[in-house]
Design an enzyme around this catalytic site. Structure first.
Site, PDB file in Angstrom:
ATOM      1  N   GLU A 324       0.822  -1.215   0.000  1.00  0.00           N
ATOM      2  CA  GLU A 324       0.000   0.000   0.000  1.00  0.00           C
ATOM      3  C   GLU A 324       0.861   1.274   0.000  1.00  0.00           C
ATOM      4  O   GLU A 324       0.843   2.048   0.955  1.00  0.00           O
ATOM      5  CB  GLU A 324      -0.926   0.002   1.221  1.00  0.00           C
ATOM      6  CG  GLU A 324      -1.893  -1.175   1.255  1.00  0.00           C
ATOM      7  CD  GLU A 324      -2.508  -1.392   2.640  1.00  0.00           C
ATOM      8  OE1 GLU A 324      -2.131  -0.653   3.574  1.00  0.00           O
ATOM      9  OE2 GLU A 324      -3.344  -2.297   2.782  1.00  0.00           O
ATOM     10  N   GLY A 326       1.756   5.031  -0.581  1.00  0.00           N
ATOM     11  CA  GLY A 326       1.018   6.280  -0.754  1.00  0.00           C
ATOM     12  C   GLY A 326       1.973   7.433  -0.913  1.00  0.00           C
ATOM     13  O   GLY A 326       2.079   8.055  -1.954  1.00  0.00           O
ATOM     14  N   ARG A 368       3.291  19.110   8.749  1.00  0.00           N
ATOM     15  CA  ARG A 368       4.211  18.017   9.069  1.00  0.00           C
ATOM     16  C   ARG A 368       5.449  18.493   9.827  1.00  0.00           C
ATOM     17  O   ARG A 368       5.992  17.771  10.667  1.00  0.00           O
ATOM     18  CB  ARG A 368       4.624  17.263   7.810  1.00  0.00           C
ATOM     19  CG  ARG A 368       3.488  16.484   7.157  1.00  0.00           C
ATOM     20  CD  ARG A 368       4.009  15.537   6.072  1.00  0.00           C
ATOM     21  NE  ARG A 368       4.776  14.459   6.639  1.00  0.00           N
ATOM     22  CZ  ARG A 368       6.099  14.364   6.606  1.00  0.00           C
ATOM     23  NH1 ARG A 368       6.814  15.318   6.006  1.00  0.00           N
ATOM     24  NH2 ARG A 368       6.725  13.341   7.137  1.00  0.00           N
ATOM     25  N   TYR A 372       5.527  16.385  13.023  1.00  0.00           N
ATOM     26  CA  TYR A 372       6.497  15.294  13.002  1.00  0.00           C
ATOM     27  C   TYR A 372       7.944  15.761  13.048  1.00  0.00           C
ATOM     28  O   TYR A 372       8.854  14.955  12.863  1.00  0.00           O
ATOM     29  CB  TYR A 372       6.320  14.455  11.723  1.00  0.00           C
ATOM     30  CG  TYR A 372       4.969  13.841  11.548  1.00  0.00           C
ATOM     31  CD1 TYR A 372       4.343  13.150  12.582  1.00  0.00           C
ATOM     32  CD2 TYR A 372       4.297  13.934  10.334  1.00  0.00           C
ATOM     33  CE1 TYR A 372       3.095  12.576  12.412  1.00  0.00           C
ATOM     34  CE2 TYR A 372       3.048  13.366  10.151  1.00  0.00           C
ATOM     35  CZ  TYR A 372       2.449  12.684  11.193  1.00  0.00           C
ATOM     36  OH  TYR A 372       1.223  12.118  11.023  1.00  0.00           O
ATOM     37  N   CYS A 399      -0.673  32.561  13.524  1.00  0.00           N
ATOM     38  CA  CYS A 399      -0.343  33.068  14.866  1.00  0.00           C
ATOM     39  C   CYS A 399       0.156  31.928  15.733  1.00  0.00           C
ATOM     40  O   CYS A 399      -0.503  31.520  16.708  1.00  0.00           O
ATOM     41  CB  CYS A 399      -1.556  33.746  15.484  1.00  0.00           C
ATOM     42  SG  CYS A 399      -2.068  35.231  14.616  1.00  0.00           S
ATOM     43  N   TYR A 429       0.375  13.862   2.604  1.00  0.00           N
ATOM     44  CA  TYR A 429       0.122  14.296   3.978  1.00  0.00           C
ATOM     45  C   TYR A 429       0.334  15.790   4.170  1.00  0.00           C
ATOM     46  O   TYR A 429       0.696  16.227   5.263  1.00  0.00           O
ATOM     47  CB  TYR A 429       0.987  13.484   4.955  1.00  0.00           C
ATOM     48  CG  TYR A 429       0.759  12.005   4.815  1.00  0.00           C
ATOM     49  CD1 TYR A 429      -0.425  11.427   5.238  1.00  0.00           C
ATOM     50  CD2 TYR A 429       1.713  11.194   4.193  1.00  0.00           C
ATOM     51  CE1 TYR A 429      -0.658  10.069   5.082  1.00  0.00           C
ATOM     52  CE2 TYR A 429       1.486   9.835   4.018  1.00  0.00           C
ATOM     53  CZ  TYR A 429       0.301   9.281   4.460  1.00  0.00           C
ATOM     54  OH  TYR A 429       0.061   7.952   4.291  1.00  0.00           O
TER      55      TYR A 429
END
Length: 471
Positions: A324, A326, A368, A372, A399, A429
């Protein structure tokens, strides 16, 4: 902090140790840009035959620019690499992971290129159905599926439902009975493998929300419960997903061995052979010069070798294996085009300073970096410059002090208001995690190919935001 390779007169001293000083700050770094992206004669980036100026003039900024040719070719490359590597074994299938980025056009591209489609919510399934995607090639994931989501999947003929818990076995069986159908299901097994990635995207260790524990014995019990209900459930395979942004096949080796051992246990104790195994995706991409991802061919060959060896050791027939990807398809196909606003040189004491380049997007279109601690690159994309490279931090308009798009990268020192800056590898993402923080409308998504621009997702407007406010 470190001293600058070119000396104190060239840029500031804020560059991280991994970031190389560029010999030419205008150069496109190999691996970061889609296959049709080049510098045009006027110095601006061109993707799919269109310059960033043409794109910005037509649809504005910020905008996600998808290279359709690149997107499709990456999908085909994964499809063909795994088909070739597993041709002499049990066969293989590739399902595009829609959570990375999904819209009607992308679903249609994947259908045309012969991939399956992995969806994880009712909303993603709705997009697939709107696109006319063949439902037998759809897999439905999710750790907390609603009755409505499962009922829709069953009534539309979704090819497989990936069951994520013991309780969901009863739920799917009940709904299948109500509809008078037999549900084709896989069981998602938590193998205990620690993928070397950020903790929020590692998904096979024990202490997290996904899957049915293998080490606790729940996975074998789940198999028992499913095969005890042949009137409503058909166990077509086992599923394992170890995480995201993974660069080698080491983690897959351990996960595959453990799931194949469960298959052998099911054969020996329950007299049932399980025909298929899905090893998920999570293949990594290059976001900057720190990353060296494996090619689809290397991944396919390595995983095929692992499956063949482990199955032989257990005297198992090699199962049909599916994957899978992506991020590895969508991510490198896209760059985000921004317009520069405020440029601020912040002095940090003594000789230390940092240049902040503010753009007209930010964490609402790419969270991200904040979520992350992701590292991105960027490029002055509307022109070339003879100015010396300068380490900058590209930030958004929100802000929030954590509203950072690119933590550290070299741009020409003359970057200024009105310039166009592109951030590569934003196809996965980014839009799918986009928000309306500070009531900022989400950007447009366009595809470019052969000099033609097509809007995939139109830019949101303030009217769109206000239409939801019924108070």
């Amino acid at each position: 902090m470190r001293a600058h390779e070119a000396g104190a007169l060239h840029g500031n001293d804020a560059a991280p140790t991994w970031l190389p000083y560029p010999t030419d700050v205008n150069t496109l770094i190999d691996g970061l840009w889609s296959e049709t992206t080049v510098r045009g004669e006027d110095g601006s980036l061109r993707t799919g035959g269109l310059s960033v100026h043409e794109i910005a003039e037509e649809v504005g900024t910020p905008v996600f620019v998808v290279d359709e040719q690149d997107f499709r070719s990456r999908a085909v490359r994964f499809r063909d690499a795994f088909a070739g590597a597993f041709a002499h074994l049990g066969g293989s299938g590739v399902y595009y992971a829609g959570k990375a980025f999904l819209c009607t056009a992308v679903a249609q591209w994947m259908q045309e290129e012969g991939l399956g489609l992995d969806v994880s919510t009712g909303g993603e399934l709705a997009v697939a159905l709107r696109a006319g995607f063949p439902t037998e090639r759809i897999a439905l994931h999710g750790n907390n599926k609603s009755d409505a989501e499962i009922r829709r999947a069953l009534s539309t003929g979704v090819g497989r439902i990936v069951i994520d818990s013991l309780a969901e076995i009863d739920q799917v069986s009940r709904l299948a009975g109500e509809l008078g159908v037999v549900a084709s299901v896989m069981l998602r097994v938590t193998t205990g493998v620690e993928a070397h990635t950020h903790e929020f995207i590692a998904t096979a260790h024990e202490d997290q929300k996904f899957g049915i524990s293998l080490t606790a014995g729940d996975a074998l019990e789940a198999v028992r419960r499913v095969i005890a209900r042949p009137e409503t459930l058909d166990l077509v395979g086992l599923h394992s997903h170890i995480g995201s942004q993974i660069f080698d096949v080491g983690g897959f080796e351990i996960a595959a061995r453990r799931v194949l051992e469960l298959m052998a246990q099911v054969r020996d104790e329950l007299g049932r052979e399980i025909p298929a195994l899905d090893l998920g995706g999570g293949f990594g991409v290059m976001y900057n010069t720190q990353h060296t991802p494996s090619t689809p061919e290397e991944l396919a060959a390595g995983i095929a070798r692992i499956i063949e060896q482990e199955a032989a050791a257990l005297s198992l027939p090699v199962p049909h294996v599916s994957f899978e990807p992506g991020r590895a398809i969508a991510g490198p196909s896209t760059h985000t085009l921004y317009s520069v606003g405020t440029v601020k040189d912040v002095h940090l004491g003594g000789p230390h300073h940092r240049v902040y380049v503010s753009v007209d997007g930010g964490m609402s279109d790419n969270v991200r970096t904040a979520l992350y601690d992701a590292d991105y690159s960027c490029l002055l994309s509307g022109r070339v410059s003879d100015a010396a490279p300068e380490v900058v931090r590209v930030v958004g308009k929100h802000c929030e002090s954590g509203d950072i798009v690119v933590k550290d990268e070299y741009l020409p020192a003359d970057v200024q208001r009105g310039d166009l800056v592109s951030v590569p590898v934003t196809g996965a993402y980014c839009y799918s995690l986009a928000s309306n923080y500070n009531h900022v409308p989400r950007p447009a998504v366009v595809s470019v190919r052969d000099g033609e621009l097509r809007t995939l997702m139109r830019r949101e407007t303030e009217e769109d935001l206000l239409a939801l406010d019924v108070g």
